[in-house]
Design an enzyme around this catalytic site. Structure first.
Site, PDB file in Angstrom:
ATOM      1  N   GLU A 189     -15.564 -50.829  -6.742  1.00 19.31           N
ATOM      2  CA  GLU A 189     -16.588 -51.870  -6.619  1.00 19.31           C
ATOM      3  C   GLU A 189     -17.710 -51.708  -7.642  1.00 19.31           C
ATOM      4  O   GLU A 189     -18.883 -51.531  -7.284  1.00 19.31           O
ATOM      5  CB  GLU A 189     -17.138 -51.903  -5.183  1.00 19.31           C
ATOM      6  CG  GLU A 189     -16.063 -52.262  -4.175  1.00 19.31           C
ATOM      7  CD  GLU A 189     -16.558 -52.364  -2.743  1.00 19.31           C
ATOM      8  OE1 GLU A 189     -17.741 -52.040  -2.495  1.00 19.31           O
ATOM      9  OE2 GLU A 189     -15.774 -52.764  -1.867  1.00 19.31           O
ATOM     10  N   GLU A 309      -8.688 -52.847  -0.995  1.00 22.95           N
ATOM     11  CA  GLU A 309      -9.258 -52.794   0.354  1.00 22.95           C
ATOM     12  C   GLU A 309      -9.144 -54.185   0.952  1.00 22.95           C
ATOM     13  O   GLU A 309      -9.392 -55.181   0.270  1.00 22.95           O
ATOM     14  CB  GLU A 309     -10.741 -52.397   0.332  1.00 22.95           C
ATOM     15  CG  GLU A 309     -11.031 -51.001  -0.170  1.00 22.95           C
ATOM     16  CD  GLU A 309     -12.531 -50.697  -0.192  1.00 22.95           C
ATOM     17  OE1 GLU A 309     -13.312 -51.466   0.429  1.00 22.95           O
ATOM     18  OE2 GLU A 309     -12.924 -49.709  -0.839  1.00 22.95           O
TER      19      GLU A 309
END
Length: 577
Positions: A189, A309
């Site tokens: 991220e 994810e």
């Protein structure tokens, strides 16, 4: 992109691998033999065919909140120490790959060497070794470092880059000759603080991804062809972010690369705010559009994609934030559409799903739906709740079936099949439960769930239908503080869906003042066993002092109940009128 024109055969291999997936998922769930391990590490069977390698990683699981913890050690966020037994039990669930997030910053020395603490690196190597020996494809990364210090790159480009490169140079050397089933992900991220905007963000991420690839490839050995995974900014599936990464991958001209994004659903549904209580057409379109964009930008051009994810953001607080049936429909559809777009999925689990001590799933119904979605579709319905008011005569109830390409087989109560035509009828996708059957199933009509039915379809998992007796909830006056206030609530069998908050002039009260519907569990939460509905400090923190707030509680039966609260300093008064 000209570079990928020769890689489309990978998607055919992806499809072929998935075709055998149902039988292969549980093969080799235990520890591999020495001979098979040697055969794996002797060469790279997927070198140059990243599509096939990523397909072989489906499905995947995240070992979250362990080695990625930012505290003193892997237990600092509440999970037990990782064991070989845990990994073997996860593998036995049918997962073929495991993502092991790792946060390095607190175990890294200062400039100029930025040396990684030897004991910590040894621990990471131990866990990775167990996972490889257990038959997993294994993905490791640089995890929470992304927001802890990498995000400062706009102000300290040279310093951040030197520290980041030191990590990957060391890891590349340590794992140079490890099994090709070990995969590297550049950073989790990625995000940047204080940048000048999208252009600088894209340039900085490209520099990180390029430096990462250079450090790994120049170390040689298996790293020369090891699969490397590159994220978009924020691991976002927005088209601009996808295009930025596609440009980076095209420039690298490397056949052993994959892209990664994360997916946590349409935000109002994912956290249950703004009335997003259902996996409706809007939430479904958000998922479909995201996966379609990823497929068109990468997979259709021969670049595989890993959804590194996925889950629902509300799970981070409480897995009951999203109503059970709506939750199951989300995961059923996600698995289906990911398969249709040839995306490998890795379930985010920070300990809230698979119990790392008992090795049991905390929500067996959820994991059954997820596992089923790996290979097929399941029938669902518009609801899993049929409400009968105790104060009224029971009447027939109709719910819509979502057949999802299946056919309806029958309805069962426990081990007893209900009689079609007598207990229920089916017309197209409309399932009607007769008044006589509901009356029998409701029995003495105690508040709450009186019976649980199982709608069975030609494939996939059954759909649970709860037969519930209720009356409108009764709320009572109360006093308390902004730190501790609860509305005494006789739920009388009903279940809370959401809550609205407005001032007397009709404007919205509380957090997220762009909507009257507040966030479930963060601002309010039902306690069914305790008979209360808590209003949390986060709610009162953004309520005007002295102003009366009208709360409207919406229940799954369709009932609404009004309540009023007034904050005066730290004190709160709640009334029914």
């Amino acid at each position: 992109m000209a570079r990928v024109s020769g890689r489309t055969g990978g998607s055919r291999r992806w499809t072929a691998l998935l075709a055998g997936g149902a039988a292969a998922l549980l093969v080799g769930a235990g520890v591999v033999t020495a001979n098979s391990a040697a055969a794996t590490t002797a060469g790279h069977p997927f070198a140059g065919d990243a599509m096939a390698e990523v397909a072989a990683m489906q499905p995947g699981w995240n070992l979250g909140n362990s080695l990625d913890s930012t505290g003193a050690d892997e237990t600092s966020w509440g999970n037990p120490r990782i064991t070989r037994e845990l990994l073997a039990n996860v593998r036995a669930q049918g997962f073929r790959s495991i993502r092991i997030p790792v946060t390095w910053g607190q175990h890294q020395g200062g400039a100029p060497d930025y040396a990684i603490e030897a004991a910590y690196l040894d621990r990471v190597k131990e866990v990775v070794g167990w996972a490889l020996a257990g038959g997993f494809h294994v993905m490791i990364n640089v995890h929470h470092d992304s927001w802890q210090w990498i995000s400062a790159m706009p102000a300290d480009r040279a310093g951040v880059l030197a520290r980041y490169n030191a990590i990957w140079t060391r890891l590349a050397a340590e794992f140079r000759d490890s099994s090709p089933k070990l995969v590297f992900e550049s950073v989790n991220e990625p995000q940047f603080t204080g940048s000048s905007g999208d252009a600088q963000n894209a340039a900085l991420l490209e520099e990180l991804n390029t430096s990462f690839r250079t450090a790994v490839r120049r170390s040689g050995g298996v790293n020369a062809t090891r699969l490397l995974v590159l994220p978009t900014l924020h691991t976002s599936a927005d088209q601009a972010r996808l295009d930025e990464l596609a440009s980076t991958i095209e420039a690298m001209d490397d056949p052993n690369l994959a892209a990664t994004v994360h997916y946590y659903g349409y935000w109002p549904f994912s956290v249950n705010v703004a009335g997003g209580t259902r996996f409706d057409a809007t939430a479904r379109k958000d998922l479909t559009d995201a996966f379609d964009r990823v497929h068109s930008t990468f997979v259709a051009r021969g670049i595989p994609v890993i959804i590194g994810e996925y889950g629902l953001l509300g799970f981070d607080r409480h897995t009951g934030t999203i109503q059970q049936g709506e939750k199951l429909k989300f995961f059923e559809y996600l698995g289906h559409h990911a398969r249709s777009r040839l995306l490998t999925t890795m379930l985010w689990d920070n300990g809230q799903h698979f119990d790392r001590t008992s090795f049991q799933w905390r929500d067996p119904e959820l994991i059954a739906q997820i596992k089923s979605s790996w290979t097929t579709r399941s029938g669902t319905a518009s609801t899993d709740q049929v409400f009968n008011a105790r104060a009224s005569a029971i009447t027939a109830k109709t719910i819509a079936l979502n057949l999802n390409g299946t056919s309806f087989v029958g309805l069962r109560h426990g081990s007893t099949d209900l009689a079609r035509g007598t207990d229920y009828t089916v017309q197209g996708d409309q399932l009607t439960l007769t008044a006589a059957a509901l009356t029998r199933l409701a029995g003495a009509r105690a508040y709450g769930t009186n019976a649980v039915l199982s709608a069975r379809f030609s494939r996939g998992v059954p759909w649970r239908i709860n037969i519930i007796t209720y009356d409108p909830p009764v709320l009572r006056s109360a006093t308390g503080t902004t730190a501790s206030f609860a509305v005494p609530t006789d739920f009388r069998g009903d279940l809370l869906a959401t809550m609205e908050a407005k001032y007397a002039d009709g404007s919205n009260a509380g957090p997220h003042d762009w909507t009257s519907f507040k966030e479930f569990d963060r601002t309010f939460a039902p306690d069914y066993s305790g008979g209360t509905t808590a209003l949390k400090a986060e709610f009162f923190a953004e309520v005007d002092d002295g102003a009366r707030v009208t709360l409207t509680f919406h229940y799954w039966s369709g009932t609404t109940v009004t309540y009023y609260v007034t904050k005066s300093g730290d004190s709160v008064t709640g009334t029914t009128a």
